[in-house]
Design a protein around this motif. Sequence first.
Motif: not given
Length: 987
Positions: A739-740, A700, A736, A696-697
């Motif tokens: 997440c970014y 990351s 990911t 998960t994040c």
Amino acid sequence: MTTAKWHILLGTALTIASCLIQLILGYSYRNCIEISKSNHSAFRCLHRNAKNITDFVDDLPHTTTTLNISHNTLSEIPLNFSFTRLQNLSHLSLDSNKISDIPSDIFRNLHHLESLNLSTNYLVSLNPGLFQSLNTLKQLILHDNKLQSIPPDIFNGCPELNYLTLRKNNLSNFTAVVVSVKDLKKLTKLDLSFNKLQSLEDSASLPSSLQELYLTTNELHTLGCKPGLLGQIHVLDLSKNVNLSAVHFKGLNLSKIYLLRLRLTNVTVPELLRLTPSLKPAHVDYSGLNLGHNNSGIKSLCNLLMNSSTEMHRMILQDNNIHNLQPGLFFNCTNVTGSLDLSLNRLKTVGCLEFLEGQNFLQNITVEHNILSELKTCRTRSFHSLTFLSYRYNRILKVNEFAFAHTPRLQTLQLNINIIAFMHHKALCNLTELINLRLDNNLLSDLYNDSFIDLHNLKTLNLRNNQLSVIFKNTFQSLKSLYILDLGGNKISQFSEGAFTGLESLAKIYLDRNRLTQKYIPMFAKLSTTLKVLDLQNNRITYVDVQTTSPFANLSKLESLKLDAQQPYGIMILPLAFFSGLTSLKSLSLTYNYITGFGSNTFDDLVKLELLSLDNSCAGVKPLPAGIFKNLKNLIHLAVENMGIDLFSERVFGNLTSLRTLQLNRNAMSTIDHTILEKLPKLNYVDLRNTPLVCTCNNSELQNWTKNNQRIQIVYLYSMTCPLQSTTRFFHSFDTKVCYQDIGIYLFVSTSNVVLLLTILPLLYVKLYWKLKYSYYVFRSWFGEQWRRLRDEEKKCQYDAFISYNSADEEWVLKQLVPNLEGNGSSLRLCLHHRDFEPGRYIVDNIVSAVYGSRKTVCVVSRDFLRSEWCSLEIQLASHLLFDELRDVLVLVFLERISESQISAYHRMRKVMLKKTYLQWPGLDCDDPAQAQELFWTQLRRALRSSASIDQADKEGAEEEEDKDRAVDRKSKVYQSQTDDVRNILL
């Protein structure tokens, strides 16, 4: 620019690109582990499931020099594959796979390769050009394959080859082998054992450099070679060729032979020595030549040796079926200055070595793998030159007193792996020069205070795996020089006071797998000045009080302590100051102890600790206390496998500034802060296998770091999977992107738009204010008309009117209102409480549904109506549609005359009365009640059939009225809040 220059530039670019790719890759490998301290040069790739060799080597650096890809399931190697990218390889192992064929160019350009291991595969043949460019190769291992032939020039590209083994194949043509190696001018050792060679007939010559030739276990029925073929050989092994006889050696030049093995052949010694005068008798291994029958064979051998002028350094008589040794049997033999080996025979006794009479220079005797049962008392003449004696692997049950009095100069005595149950307390008397004594793996149950009385120079005493249960006082009192004492694997449960008396030099004591309890640990304090290694694994050490005083307080010189796997359930409770005083300790092992809790000061005194192993030592999932490793500045290796650690905290691991290896596998951590790893300056190896790192994040940043860090090796990173996933996903590649999201871009766009808007609005206000305002009202008028028309067309209500009344007025509603509105041919449909509300539903929900599901709401107003909370709710809902949604839905019917002062408290109703015309039920006091009532019903029906929308004029009037009454309306609640309040009151 010339073509050559273009090629040079292109090659340079590719090299730089390759280096850049290597730089951006993380310090982790798909199927290999870098060997510690190898500086990116040595890799081990064992027991992996990869099927393709490229999966092993593609991510290895070009600095690799040692590569081991053993014990895998490789079966095929692609034709276009080669190790060219790893041009610095010096040692390569591909053994124990399933390789059946190897392409010719696989080892091309490996100009530094010195060792190549291809053993234990399925190779049937070799491509002629396979080794053509290995000009530095020194060792080639091809044993345990299925090779049937060798190409003639296959080794021509290996001028430095000095060791070649082809044992355990299917080779049958010795000539082909000789042709293939004849030009190897540095070949010194050739192993052709366990093949199917039938003779040594050959037209070529072996390399003059060859010194060792192993031909054991073939099918040789003759040698048939030229007299000089073996002229340069030093070691020749022809064992287990049962068809060979002495006649096959006739005329051979064996002058350089230093060791000739003929075990289990049909060769007879006298005939061999007669037919090969160049062979020196002292250089023959006489094992397996059936010399044991009535000792006659040994006597004949001794007579032959006596006539030889050669000095004999060793005599090997293994596996000769010797049952007994007569006194003076070797008297007529030449003096043996080195060793005599009588192992693998059928000897039941060796007496007092009377058979060695006359051998005054013999130093070593080995009588292993026989059936000796007893060592008797020996007070006969001494063998003063004897320094080594081994009786291992026999059936010795009893050792009598003075059993070694005839060998006073012994330095090494091996009695291990027997069944010695009784050893006389004076059995070892007179062995004053003994240094090493092995009594392990026997059945000894008792030691006496004079068992070792004469062993003043003994340095190593091994009593492992016996039946000792008690060590009594003064047992070791004479062992002042003892350095190593091994008592592991016994049943020791007690040490008597003074058991360690005399051990003035003891540095290492092994007491693992005994039955010692914690109360005997303080006794080691008497060894405090010398003791460096203490092994207490697998005993019965447990504690019930965390405040217990440290039992190691005086062992300031101890360097290694092992307390693993205490029985039956581990140490469990670890005293707070348990390791206090161990200021020199470098290695501590506490595995498999299931400790319920560690204190933050547990390891405070271990300032020199370099290795700490805590694997499987924690009971359950719990964090380690902050600061537990704060003083371990010298710790190099930390193993905390399966410790139940759920948080990788800087407060726990942040002080390990010298740590190089960290084993965190099989813990409970779902996330790891990679910045903590970066703060450990010397860390270069981390094992996170079988740790449930979530994909998960939260991880990351860890994923990104593991793929790009260049300092810390994450073991088998690319095999780590995501837990709790329905399909197999890998940690290194989970998505990911979400997440970014670049928040900066969104902030820039939004703020820039706001700035632009704030810049344009003042300009528009100044220049276009009146035009915009006029346009706004025109658009608003047009849009409102279109919206009303569309809503009237689409909305189809269930009822024409919802009748809101108080129960006190129900008689008038049922007898007057309902018949006149629903009867007499009228098509109106009314919604009434008692008839149309849904049973079991909240009253509030029924009211809301009735108001919104009817075109009109008729409020039958009376004084009882004004006092009712439900009626108040109903008129508020209807007035909400009237004022907020601008729908003409409310009709007021007054059953009785109510003064304005009474109505003023009900501001919603007053607002409706000011905006809308209401109906008054004509009473009996009027001039013509019947006509007045008829007019009343006509007006009411017209009101119910009128449009539910408010025209634009009414809307503007409503807005004006809304402004006037805003001060009063602040005290009222919006519809939703009122509904909730009523429901709460009801509940």
